[in-house]
Scaffold this motif. Structure first.
Motif, mmCIF file in Angstrom:
data_model
loop_
_atom_site.group_PDB
_atom_site.id
_atom_site.type_symbol
_atom_site.label_atom_id
_atom_site.label_comp_id
_atom_site.label_asym_id
_atom_site.label_seq_id
_atom_site.Cartn_x
_atom_site.Cartn_y
_atom_site.Cartn_z
ATOM 1 N N ALA A 78 28.409 59.806 11.495
ATOM 2 C CA ALA A 78 29.563 60.626 11.139
ATOM 3 C C ALA A 78 30.625 60.599 12.244
ATOM 4 C CB ALA A 78 29.119 62.050 10.875
ATOM 5 N N ASP A 79 30.172 60.674 13.494
ATOM 6 C CA ASP A 79 31.116 60.639 14.615
ATOM 7 C C ASP A 79 31.944 59.378 14.580
ATOM 8 O OD1 ASP A 79 30.176 62.945 15.456
ATOM 9 O OD2 ASP A 79 29.072 62.189 17.200
ATOM 10 N N ALA A 80 31.206 58.288 14.459
ATOM 11 C CA ALA A 80 31.853 56.995 14.491
ATOM 12 C C ALA A 80 32.842 56.864 13.341
ATOM 13 C CB ALA A 80 30.813 55.897 14.404
ATOM 14 N N LEU A 81 32.455 57.447 12.203
ATOM 15 C CA LEU A 81 33.316 57.318 11.044
ATOM 16 C C LEU A 81 34.621 58.091 11.228
ATOM 17 C CD1 LEU A 81 30.739 57.408 8.180
ATOM 18 C CD2 LEU A 81 32.388 55.605 8.599
ATOM 19 N N SER A 82 34.505 59.240 11.888
ATOM 20 C CA SER A 82 35.736 59.997 12.076
ATOM 21 C C SER A 82 36.649 59.254 13.049
ATOM 22 C CB SER A 82 35.423 61.400 12.574
ATOM 23 O OG SER A 82 34.721 61.335 13.782
ATOM 24 N N GLU A 83 36.046 58.473 13.924
ATOM 25 C CA GLU A 83 36.812 57.586 14.799
ATOM 26 C C GLU A 83 37.714 56.700 13.967
ATOM 27 O OE1 GLU A 83 36.682 55.584 17.827
ATOM 28 O OE2 GLU A 83 36.080 57.288 19.053
ATOM 29 N N ALA A 84 37.117 56.201 12.892
ATOM 30 C CA ALA A 84 37.831 55.264 12.054
ATOM 31 C C ALA A 84 39.128 55.862 11.550
ATOM 32 C CB ALA A 84 36.968 54.860 10.872
ATOM 33 N N SER A 85 39.062 57.166 11.319
ATOM 34 C CA SER A 85 40.245 57.791 10.755
ATOM 35 C C SER A 85 41.373 57.863 11.774
ATOM 36 C CB SER A 85 39.888 59.180 10.260
ATOM 37 O OG SER A 85 39.260 59.894 11.288
ATOM 38 N N ASP A 86 41.019 57.918 13.070
ATOM 39 C CA ASP A 86 42.065 57.980 14.086
ATOM 40 C C ASP A 86 42.981 56.774 14.010
ATOM 41 O OD1 ASP A 86 40.801 60.185 14.850
ATOM 42 O OD2 ASP A 86 39.840 59.322 16.627
ATOM 43 N N LEU A 87 42.360 55.649 13.743
ATOM 44 C CA LEU A 87 43.095 54.397 13.769
ATOM 45 C C LEU A 87 44.250 54.422 12.783
ATOM 46 C CD1 LEU A 87 43.088 51.544 14.959
ATOM 47 C CD2 LEU A 87 41.778 50.829 12.992
ATOM 48 N N LEU A 136 44.379 46.524 12.785
ATOM 49 C CA LEU A 136 43.591 45.725 13.726
ATOM 50 C C LEU A 136 44.339 44.467 14.136
ATOM 51 C CD1 LEU A 136 39.799 45.416 13.011
ATOM 52 C CD2 LEU A 136 40.985 46.152 15.069
ATOM 53 N N GLN A 137 45.114 43.926 13.199
ATOM 54 C CA GLN A 137 45.867 42.702 13.500
ATOM 55 C C GLN A 137 46.812 42.933 14.681
ATOM 56 O OE1 GLN A 137 45.439 39.731 11.915
ATOM 57 N NE2 GLN A 137 43.794 40.759 10.757
ATOM 58 N N ARG A 138 47.280 44.171 14.802
ATOM 59 C CA ARG A 138 48.278 44.464 15.837
ATOM 60 C C ARG A 138 47.640 44.657 17.211
ATOM 61 N NH1 ARG A 138 50.655 47.883 11.924
ATOM 62 N NH2 ARG A 138 50.003 49.750 13.030
ATOM 63 N N VAL A 139 46.365 44.973 17.210
ATOM 64 C CA VAL A 139 45.701 45.206 18.499
ATOM 65 C C VAL A 139 45.568 43.873 19.227
ATOM 66 C CG1 VAL A 139 43.571 46.013 19.563
ATOM 67 C CG2 VAL A 139 44.438 47.138 17.520
ATOM 68 N N ARG A 140 45.780 43.901 20.550
ATOM 69 C CA ARG A 140 45.738 42.605 21.214
ATOM 70 C C ARG A 140 44.299 42.149 21.407
ATOM 71 N NH1 ARG A 140 44.746 43.876 26.511
ATOM 72 N NH2 ARG A 140 45.120 46.105 26.559
ATOM 73 N N LYS A 141 44.179 40.851 21.513
ATOM 74 C CA LYS A 141 42.863 40.211 21.519
ATOM 75 C C LYS A 141 42.018 40.674 22.714
ATOM 76 C CE LYS A 141 41.293 35.590 20.387
ATOM 77 N NZ LYS A 141 41.611 34.175 20.463
#
Lengths: 196, 225
Positions: free
Chosen positions: B2-11, B67-72
């Motif tokens: 659940a924690d990790a999933l809420s992380e996803a929402s931050d993005l 994610l495409q915008r995040v640098r490699k």
């Protein structure tokens, strides 16, 4: 004994472990159909005789033959349907192209069914969500880590990963690749997940 | 998870879907997980949630784009990548278990759809309905071509409704109660037993026949686990 051939067909599949597809038993099916034809013809003539000459003693025999016919039909349908379920499972395991050894075990109509199934499934998956849809035959297991260590079991040629790097999948070479790119190749037996 | 999933929402922060009830991405994923578990453990096909599926798909696309915008080589990128993978797994698994049930019980699923009153919500999404119809037609054509048409005239059809097994509603399921329920009638297991009623406390867990609590699963009062 009537129906023996039909039951033998069902037994044949029952003996096979799950997911294995034995060769299509065309001969067996033909024999069952012949038996059914013979039973039906005998019944027809007996029914006529019972009607015209009032031979009521024929009725139990007719009933018995009819039951055998029904049983034959049921067993044949069960044999064919169970094979379809196995073929369906193959689509999920191997993807849309089946290895020749397996195709060899299927009859023409089964291949036709498989192609239809493939099409329906593809249409369904394309219709999901956005433009390109979602391939639900991927992501079969919950992801544990992003990258996994894989070993090539056969030469597969060049393989492009998401960021554009191209790697050469050569037999016995080992790579550290994104899991979501390899899943299918692992199921096809091209790659092997190395668990250290 | 659940924690990790809420992380996803931050993005994708703040980019909730524009459906009637506005959900935060975390709520959206929680709903998906709920639908997924219910579908996975119930013996019969549940009501379709195509709206939810669409929202999650949109969400995934957003995340991919971001994610495409995040640098490699950014550490954040791989964490989010993992998130996308996890959500996609849950979504695929959910749709997969629905499709499996449709294939397994296709004549019954279609029959239920046919007998549904006009106003009632459909159990199948339009896509699933199309798939089920094609599956039925394909299988009938196949059986006919291989064997049935060679059989005597009175035996050339098989009643699919009788030939294909029905979902077993009497199977037992584990469940967790989300809203307190009173006076649930439990049918007797053996001849000596009488039927009796139980109250389901919120948060308690039970093992019961699916048939008894099927309406509660549909209304969302209990969660299969």
């Amino acid at each position: 004994m009537f129906c023996e051939k039909a039951v033998e067909l069902v037994r044949e599949l029952h003996r096979m472990s799950d997911g294995q597809l034995p060769a299509f038993n065309e001969d067996g099916i033909r024999q069952v159909l012949e038996e059914m034809k013979a039973l039906y013809e005998q019944n027809q003539s007996d029914v006529n005789e019972a009607k015209t000459e009032g031979k009521t003693e024929l009725i139990p025999t007719i009933k018995f033959r009819h039951c055998s016919l029904l049983r034959n039909q049921r067993c044949t349908a069960a044999y064919l349907y169970d094979r379809l379920l196995r073929i369906r499972a193959l689509r999920w395991e191997y993807g849309s192209v089946l290895p020749t050894t397996i195709r060899f075990h299927m009859c023409a109509e089964e291949l036709e069914w498989f192609n239809q199934y493939k099409k329906s499934l593809a249409t369904y998956m394309r219709s999901l969500g956005g433009e390109e849809g979602l391939d639900i035959t991927q992501d079969m297991k919950p992801p544990k880590s992003l990258y996994i260590e894989v070993r090539c079991l056969k030469d597969h040629g060049e393989f492009e990963i998401d960021d554009g790097t191209v790697i050469l999948l050569k037999k016995n070479s080992q790579h550290f690749l994104p899991r979501w790119k390899c899943e299918q190749l692992i199921r096809q037996g091209v790659l092997e997940h190395v668990i250290s | 998870m659940a924690d990790a999933l809420s992380e996803a929402s931050d993005l994708s922060g703040g980019e909730e879907s524009q459906e009637e009830d506005v959900l935060t991405p975390a709520e959206l994923i929680a709903r998906l997980e709920e639908a997924w578990l219910n579908e996975k453990f119930s013996p019969e096909l549940l009501e379709n949630k195509s709206e939810l599926v669409e929202c999650v798909m949109e969400q995934l696309t957003h995340m991919e784009e971001n994610l495409q915008r995040v640098r490699k080589g950014d550490l954040k990128a791989s964490v989010h990548r993992m998130e996308i993978d996890r959500i996609r797994f849950v979504l695929s698994s959910y749709l997969r278990s629905r499709l499996q049930k449709i294939e397994k019980f296709f004549p019954h699923v279609l029959e239920k759809e046919k007998s549904r009153a006009d106003g009632d919500p459909s159990f199948l999404s339009p896509e699933e309905f199309a798939f089920a119809k094609e599956y039925l037609a394909n299988t009938e054509v196949y059986l006919k071509a291989v064997a049935l048409k060679h059989m005597p005239p009175n035996l050339q059809s098989v009643d699919m409704l009788k030939a294909v097994p029905e979902p077993c509603l009497d199977s037992f399921v584990f469940l967790r109660v989300k809203e307190r329920q009173e006076n649930i009638l439990v049918e007797p297991e053996t001849d000596e037993q009488r039927e009796y009623v139980v109250d389901l406390e919120e948060g308690s867990q039970h093992l019961m026949r699916y048939r008894t609590i099927a309406p509660l699963v549909a209304s969302g009062a209990v969660q299969l686990i």
